[in-house]
Design a protein around this motif. Structure first.
Motif, mmCIF file in Angstrom:
data_model
loop_
_atom_site.group_PDB
_atom_site.id
_atom_site.type_symbol
_atom_site.label_atom_id
_atom_site.label_comp_id
_atom_site.label_asym_id
_atom_site.label_seq_id
_atom_site.Cartn_x
_atom_site.Cartn_y
_atom_site.Cartn_z
ATOM 1 N N GLY A 136 18.986 -8.052 -41.611
ATOM 2 C CA GLY A 136 18.145 -6.934 -41.203
ATOM 3 C C GLY A 136 17.723 -6.088 -42.387
ATOM 4 N N ARG A 137 17.173 -4.950 -42.048
ATOM 5 C CA ARG A 137 16.607 -4.081 -43.073
ATOM 6 C C ARG A 137 17.642 -3.431 -43.982
ATOM 7 N N GLY A 138 18.918 -3.727 -43.718
ATOM 8 C CA GLY A 138 19.945 -3.285 -44.662
ATOM 9 C C GLY A 138 19.734 -3.939 -46.031
ATOM 10 N N CYS A 156 16.604 -13.429 -38.645
ATOM 11 C CA CYS A 156 16.405 -12.038 -39.084
ATOM 12 C C CYS A 156 15.969 -11.150 -37.921
ATOM 13 N N THR A 157 15.862 -9.864 -38.208
ATOM 14 C CA THR A 157 15.317 -8.928 -37.230
ATOM 15 C C THR A 157 13.800 -8.946 -37.361
ATOM 16 N N ARG A 158 13.123 -8.368 -36.393
ATOM 17 C CA ARG A 158 11.674 -8.451 -36.394
ATOM 18 C C ARG A 158 11.017 -7.864 -37.639
ATOM 19 N N TYR A 187 12.739 -14.868 -36.540
ATOM 20 C CA TYR A 187 13.251 -13.608 -36.016
ATOM 21 C C TYR A 187 13.783 -13.742 -34.606
ATOM 22 N N ILE A 188 14.841 -12.982 -34.404
ATOM 23 C CA ILE A 188 15.650 -13.136 -33.208
ATOM 24 C C ILE A 188 15.465 -11.904 -32.332
ATOM 25 N N GLY A 189 15.383 -12.109 -31.031
ATOM 26 C CA GLY A 189 15.321 -10.960 -30.146
ATOM 27 C C GLY A 189 14.467 -11.220 -28.941
ATOM 28 N N ILE A 190 14.200 -10.158 -28.228
ATOM 29 C CA ILE A 190 13.471 -10.302 -26.966
ATOM 30 C C ILE A 190 12.108 -10.933 -27.195
ATOM 31 N N SER A 191 11.463 -10.581 -28.304
ATOM 32 C CA SER A 191 10.146 -11.171 -28.555
ATOM 33 C C SER A 191 10.232 -12.343 -29.514
ATOM 34 N N GLY A 192 11.420 -12.675 -29.978
ATOM 35 C CA GLY A 192 11.587 -13.793 -30.894
ATOM 36 C C GLY A 192 12.505 -14.856 -30.316
ATOM 37 N N VAL A 194 22.036 -5.205 -39.917
ATOM 38 C CA VAL A 194 21.249 -5.179 -38.678
ATOM 39 C C VAL A 194 21.747 -3.999 -37.841
ATOM 40 N N SER A 195 20.820 -3.115 -37.403
ATOM 41 C CA SER A 195 21.280 -1.935 -36.664
ATOM 42 C C SER A 195 21.734 -2.270 -35.252
ATOM 43 N N GLY A 196 21.185 -3.351 -34.654
ATOM 44 C CA GLY A 196 21.649 -3.761 -33.330
ATOM 45 C C GLY A 196 20.907 -3.099 -32.189
ATOM 46 N N LEU A 203 18.669 -2.933 -28.909
ATOM 47 C CA LEU A 203 18.707 -3.851 -27.760
ATOM 48 C C LEU A 203 17.705 -4.992 -27.854
ATOM 49 N N GLN A 204 16.519 -4.683 -28.414
ATOM 50 C CA GLN A 204 15.505 -5.751 -28.479
ATOM 51 C C GLN A 204 15.983 -6.910 -29.340
ATOM 52 N N HIS A 205 16.791 -6.600 -30.331
ATOM 53 C CA HIS A 205 17.345 -7.662 -31.161
ATOM 54 C C HIS A 205 18.522 -8.331 -30.432
ATOM 55 N N ILE A 262 28.162 -6.917 -40.343
ATOM 56 C CA ILE A 262 28.431 -6.244 -41.618
ATOM 57 C C ILE A 262 27.420 -5.120 -41.725
ATOM 58 N N ASN A 263 27.915 -3.881 -41.702
ATOM 59 C CA ASN A 263 27.011 -2.738 -41.679
ATOM 60 C C ASN A 263 27.714 -1.543 -42.296
ATOM 61 N N SER A 264 26.976 -0.771 -43.098
ATOM 62 C CA SER A 264 27.598 0.375 -43.763
ATOM 63 C C SER A 264 27.780 1.558 -42.820
HETATM 64 C C1 LIG Z 1 8.665 -3.714 -27.761
HETATM 65 C C2 LIG Z 1 9.553 -4.004 -28.923
HETATM 66 C C3 LIG Z 1 10.022 -5.292 -29.108
HETATM 67 C C4 LIG Z 1 10.876 -5.576 -30.172
HETATM 68 N N1 LIG Z 1 11.358 -6.842 -30.314
HETATM 69 C C5 LIG Z 1 12.240 -7.100 -31.298
HETATM 70 C C6 LIG Z 1 12.825 -8.384 -31.457
HETATM 71 O O1 LIG Z 1 12.543 -9.321 -30.723
HETATM 72 N N2 LIG Z 1 13.717 -8.586 -32.456
HETATM 73 C C7 LIG Z 1 14.090 -7.582 -33.320
HETATM 74 O O2 LIG Z 1 14.928 -7.820 -34.198
HETATM 75 N N3 LIG Z 1 13.549 -6.367 -33.200
HETATM 76 C C8 LIG Z 1 12.637 -6.094 -32.223
HETATM 77 N N4 LIG Z 1 12.099 -4.847 -32.126
HETATM 78 C C9 LIG Z 1 12.434 -3.858 -33.158
HETATM 79 C C10 LIG Z 1 13.791 -3.227 -32.910
HETATM 80 O O3 LIG Z 1 13.662 -2.153 -31.998
HETATM 81 C C11 LIG Z 1 14.376 -2.659 -34.193
HETATM 82 O O4 LIG Z 1 13.453 -1.785 -34.772
HETATM 83 C C12 LIG Z 1 14.753 -3.719 -35.206
HETATM 84 O O5 LIG Z 1 15.512 -4.740 -34.605
HETATM 85 C C13 LIG Z 1 15.550 -3.088 -36.291
HETATM 86 O O6 LIG Z 1 15.696 -3.982 -37.356
HETATM 87 P P1 LIG Z 1 16.861 -3.833 -38.425
HETATM 88 O O7 LIG Z 1 18.150 -3.824 -37.726
HETATM 89 O O8 LIG Z 1 16.606 -4.875 -39.430
HETATM 90 O O9 LIG Z 1 16.525 -2.461 -39.141
HETATM 91 P P2 LIG Z 1 17.163 -1.024 -39.016
HETATM 92 O O10 LIG Z 1 17.164 -0.559 -37.626
HETATM 93 O O11 LIG Z 1 16.470 -0.200 -40.032
HETATM 94 O O12 LIG Z 1 18.682 -1.221 -39.444
HETATM 95 C C14 LIG Z 1 19.146 -1.489 -40.728
HETATM 96 C C15 LIG Z 1 20.658 -1.439 -40.688
HETATM 97 O O13 LIG Z 1 21.159 -1.789 -41.955
HETATM 98 C C16 LIG Z 1 22.277 -0.981 -42.263
HETATM 99 N N5 LIG Z 1 22.393 -0.923 -43.724
HETATM 100 C C17 LIG Z 1 21.590 -0.281 -44.596
HETATM 101 N N6 LIG Z 1 22.016 -0.479 -45.859
HETATM 102 C C18 LIG Z 1 23.106 -1.267 -45.790
HETATM 103 C C19 LIG Z 1 23.999 -1.813 -46.758
HETATM 104 N N7 LIG Z 1 23.820 -1.627 -48.062
HETATM 105 N N8 LIG Z 1 25.027 -2.563 -46.328
HETATM 106 C C20 LIG Z 1 25.225 -2.790 -44.998
HETATM 107 N N9 LIG Z 1 24.405 -2.298 -44.050
HETATM 108 C C21 LIG Z 1 23.356 -1.540 -44.435
HETATM 109 C C22 LIG Z 1 21.954 0.359 -41.645
HETATM 110 O O14 LIG Z 1 23.144 1.079 -41.377
HETATM 111 C C23 LIG Z 1 21.226 -0.055 -40.370
HETATM 112 O O15 LIG Z 1 22.124 -0.156 -39.281
HETATM 113 C C24 LIG Z 1 11.245 -4.550 -31.078
HETATM 114 C C25 LIG Z 1 10.743 -3.267 -30.879
HETATM 115 C C26 LIG Z 1 9.913 -2.983 -29.828
HETATM 116 C C27 LIG Z 1 9.421 -1.589 -29.651
#
Ligand SMILES: Cc1cc2nc3c(=O)[nH]c(=O)nc-3n(C[C@H](O)[C@H](O)[C@H](O)COP(=O)(O)OP(=O)(O)OC[C@H]3O[C@@H](n4cnc5c(N)ncnc54)[C@H](O)[C@@H]3O)c2cc1C
Lengths: 304, 258
Positions: free
Chosen positions: A192-194, A217-219, A233-238, A251-253, A255-257, A270-272
């Motif tokens: 994820g975006r971490g 990965c996340t979206r 990418y994994i999740g409701i739309s993936g 990965v923040s976790g 619900l969509q993911h 693994i998350n900080s």
């Molecule tokens: C209608 C709709 C449908 C969607 N469908 C999907 C889908 O199918 N799949 C999907 O994945 N998303 C989907 N999303 C997006 C979803 O809501 C989230 O925005 C997305 O999953 C978040 O991605 P992320 O966890 O990579 O990023 P973030 O939410 O930004 O999380 C990043 C995480 O990384 C951690 N982090 C940061 N730095 C570090 C470090 N150095 N070490 C360890 N951890 C760290 C942070 O604590 C944070 O928890 C959808 C959204 C909408 C509105």
């Protein structure tokens, strides 16, 4: 309802789960294949009772055969099952409309109950599970689940393909990325975006090698950042995955993911941030910096 | 060129709460025009501006009256006018019913060249409404579409992914297109847009005027809380990196996954 079941196949034969669900019902299992002869052959040997085949013109999109699909299922209403890919959803939607059948996604079980069909499915993005009863035709959207086991082939009945007018294919591209097969992987690392920079994917690739895992990965990483292909990418739309291990890294976790990983046996995060929703969705969470933990885990797993 | 954008006034399921028996409480979740639908409106606006077309928003609402926030928010994003089918009996309408009502309303609006929609709603998230509406209309549909361009007249060119890449199509007939959330970046409405939205026409179609629906109803026999939500939720302290990864490596080995 002792009605028969139609599986709508569009372009690709990875419909193992659809056949499994259909086999759990009473009545005949029919497959309506819109795709190449190879696809029709694979489905004919996949444990169905009957195959009706529409051979599409390569210059016409599969979606344009929606009316042909409608005319086939119309004469033989029952349970309809379709997959989640774009063309699959369109042909399935057309079939569903013809019968006026309600549709359910995230199906976990289907059973005949007298003349009714009882479906248990994840509703509202998976926040709840509903048991619904339908006395009439019903449509089920089911994750493909990869190629069915080959068995004895049944005969294929080819029917005339009549596409809608004024719809043409004008271009095709194949992505150069290796095609990901997350659905059948035993171990998947979800990133994820971490992760701060695209180059840092190297850390994840090393861990993936040590763990013999596929990378998902996340979206945001696939749509937006474009660091990984959309098929990852994994999740409701993936992708919806059901590995033995899902290891979420940064990965923040949301619900969509999470909707895409519910089928995993073991989930590790693994998350900080200890308050990340991922912690509640995981069996084990390592709270710390992925830049330290990922290389250390790679070493530990490689026995170094 | 006449473009209809189907949009849903709904709350994100992430904002709903679920009790122990799986019943969903939406009362504290705020309805919005979702990011998916906002993208569909933006794409429609850009096409309409390029060919001096018209963009009509269409929404099916399960309430007896139309919430003015719903229409205003959507109009401020670039619609020319809105048509709404609001009826209490459509509360909790099935995906198929919604698709059928949309198809009837599209016929009623008439002379529609293109229907755009977001790929998914944010509450039900079945990703099926646009294909089903097209099925009722007897029109082709395309989903997961990343871009739509007008080619000539009211014909469009669009691209959607395949398992190995993508395919591009031309469509020179009425069609339904469901767009991904990243097809374009939707504008943020300014004060001027919001003020103008209040003056744009909103038309309400009665459900009765659309004729009897053919969709088969169903009943909910019960709800339950998803059991797979019950994870171990164990936290491993990682202040000592090497001890933490050693512990995790052991867990993975014992589980037979490494
Ligand atoms: C209608 C709709 C449908 C969607 N469908 C999907 C889908 O199918 N799949 C999907 O994945 N998303 C989907 N999303 C997006 C979803 O809501 C989230 O925005 C997305 O999953 C978040 O991605 P992320 O966890 O990579 O990023 P973030 O939410 O930004 O999380 C990043 C995480 O990384 C951690 N982090 C940061 N730095 C570090 C470090 N150095 N070490 C360890 N951890 C760290 C942070 O604590 C944070 O928890 C959808 C959204 C909408 C509105």
């Amino acid at each position: 309802m002792a009605a028969d079941t139609w599986i709508i196949v569009a372009g690709q034969p990875g419909v193992k789960n659809l056949i499994e669900i259909a086999r759990g019902l009473t009545g005949q299992v029919r497959a309506l294949v819109v795709g190449t002869e190879d696809v029709a052959d694979t489905i004919a040997a996949a444990g169905v009772d009957e195959v009706v085949w529409v051979r599409p013109d390569p210059d016409i999109p599969l979606e344009a055969y929606a009316t042909t699909v409608q005319s086939v299922v119309q004469d033989n209403p029952g349970v309809l099952i379709g997959g989640r890919n774009p063309a699959e959803r369109v042909l399935f939607g057309a079939a569903v409309a013809t019968l006026g059948a309600p549709v359910f996604t995230g199906v976990s079980s289907v059973a005949a109950d007298g003349d009714d069909v009882v479906v248990k499915h994840a509703a509202f993005g998976g926040i709840t599970e509903q048991t619904v009863v339908i006395s009439g035709p019903v449509g089920l959207v089911v994750d493909g689940g990869g190629l069915p086991e080959p068995g004895i082939a049944v005969a294929i009945e080819e029917i005339a393909a009549e596409a809608m007018n004024d719809v043409r294919v004008v271009g095709r591209s194949e992505s150069t990325d290796e095609h990901a097969d997350l659905a059948s992987a035993a171990r998947v690392i979800g990133v994820g975006r971490g992760l701060k920079k695209e180059e840092d994917l190297a850390l994840i690739e090393e861990l993936a090698q040590a763990l013999k895992a596929e990378i998902g990965c996340t979206r945001p990483l696939a749509e937006g950042l474009d660091w990984l292909g959309r098929d990852r990418y994994i999740g409701i739309s993936g992708a919806h995955i059901a590995p033995k291990l899902y290891l979420a890294v940064g990965v923040s976790g949301q619900l969509q993911h999470i909707d895409g990983v519910r089928g995993a046996d073991l989930i590790v995060s693994i998350n900080s941030d200890p308050r990340a929703p991922m912690t509640a969705e995981a069996d084990y969470s390592l709270i710390g910096d992925l830049y330290k933990l990922v290389p250390a885990l790679t070493s530990a797993l490689s026995g170094r | 060129m006449r473009i209809v954008v189907a949009f849903k006034w709904a709350a994100d399921y992430q904002e709903a709460s679920v009790n122990g028996s799986g019943e969903v409480d939406w009362s504290r979740a705020r309805p919005v025009v979702s990011s998916y639908d906002a993208v569909a409106i933006e794409v429609a606006r850009q096409i309409a501006d390029a060919v001096s077309g018209e963009v009509i928003g269409l929404s099916v609402i399960g309430e007896p009256t139309v919430p003015s926030m719903a229409t205003k928010t959507a109009l401020a994003r670039g619609l020319d006018r809105v048509v709404v089918v609001a009826d209490e009996t459509l509360n909790n309408a099935s995906t198929t019913q919604t698709g059928e009502v949309l198809s009837r309303a599209i016929r009623q609006i008439g002379d529609v060249d293109l229907v755009l929609a977001g790929d998914s709603s944010i509450d039900v998230a079945a990703k099926m409404v646009s294909s089903i509406a097209a099925g009722f209309l007897g029109w082709p549909a395309f989903t997961d579409v990343g871009n739509v361009n007008v080619t000539h007249g009211s014909g469009v060119e669009l691209t959607r992914p395949t398992a190995v890449g993508s395919e591009t199509f031309t469509v020179t007939r009425p069609t339904v297109v469901a767009l991904t959330a990243d097809a374009v970046v939707a504008r943020v409405p300014g004060m001027k847009d919001i003020l103008a939205a209040g003056k744009k026409p909103v038309e309400q179609l009665s459900l009765a005027s659309l004729g009897d629906l053919e969709s088969v109803p169903y009943t909910v026999r019960g709800t339950s809380r998803p059991s797979h939500g019950a994870r171990l939720q164990k936290v491993i302290d990682a202040t000592d990196t090497s001890a933490a990864v050693k512990q995790l490596a052991g867990i993975l080995r014992d589980a037979g996954v490494s």
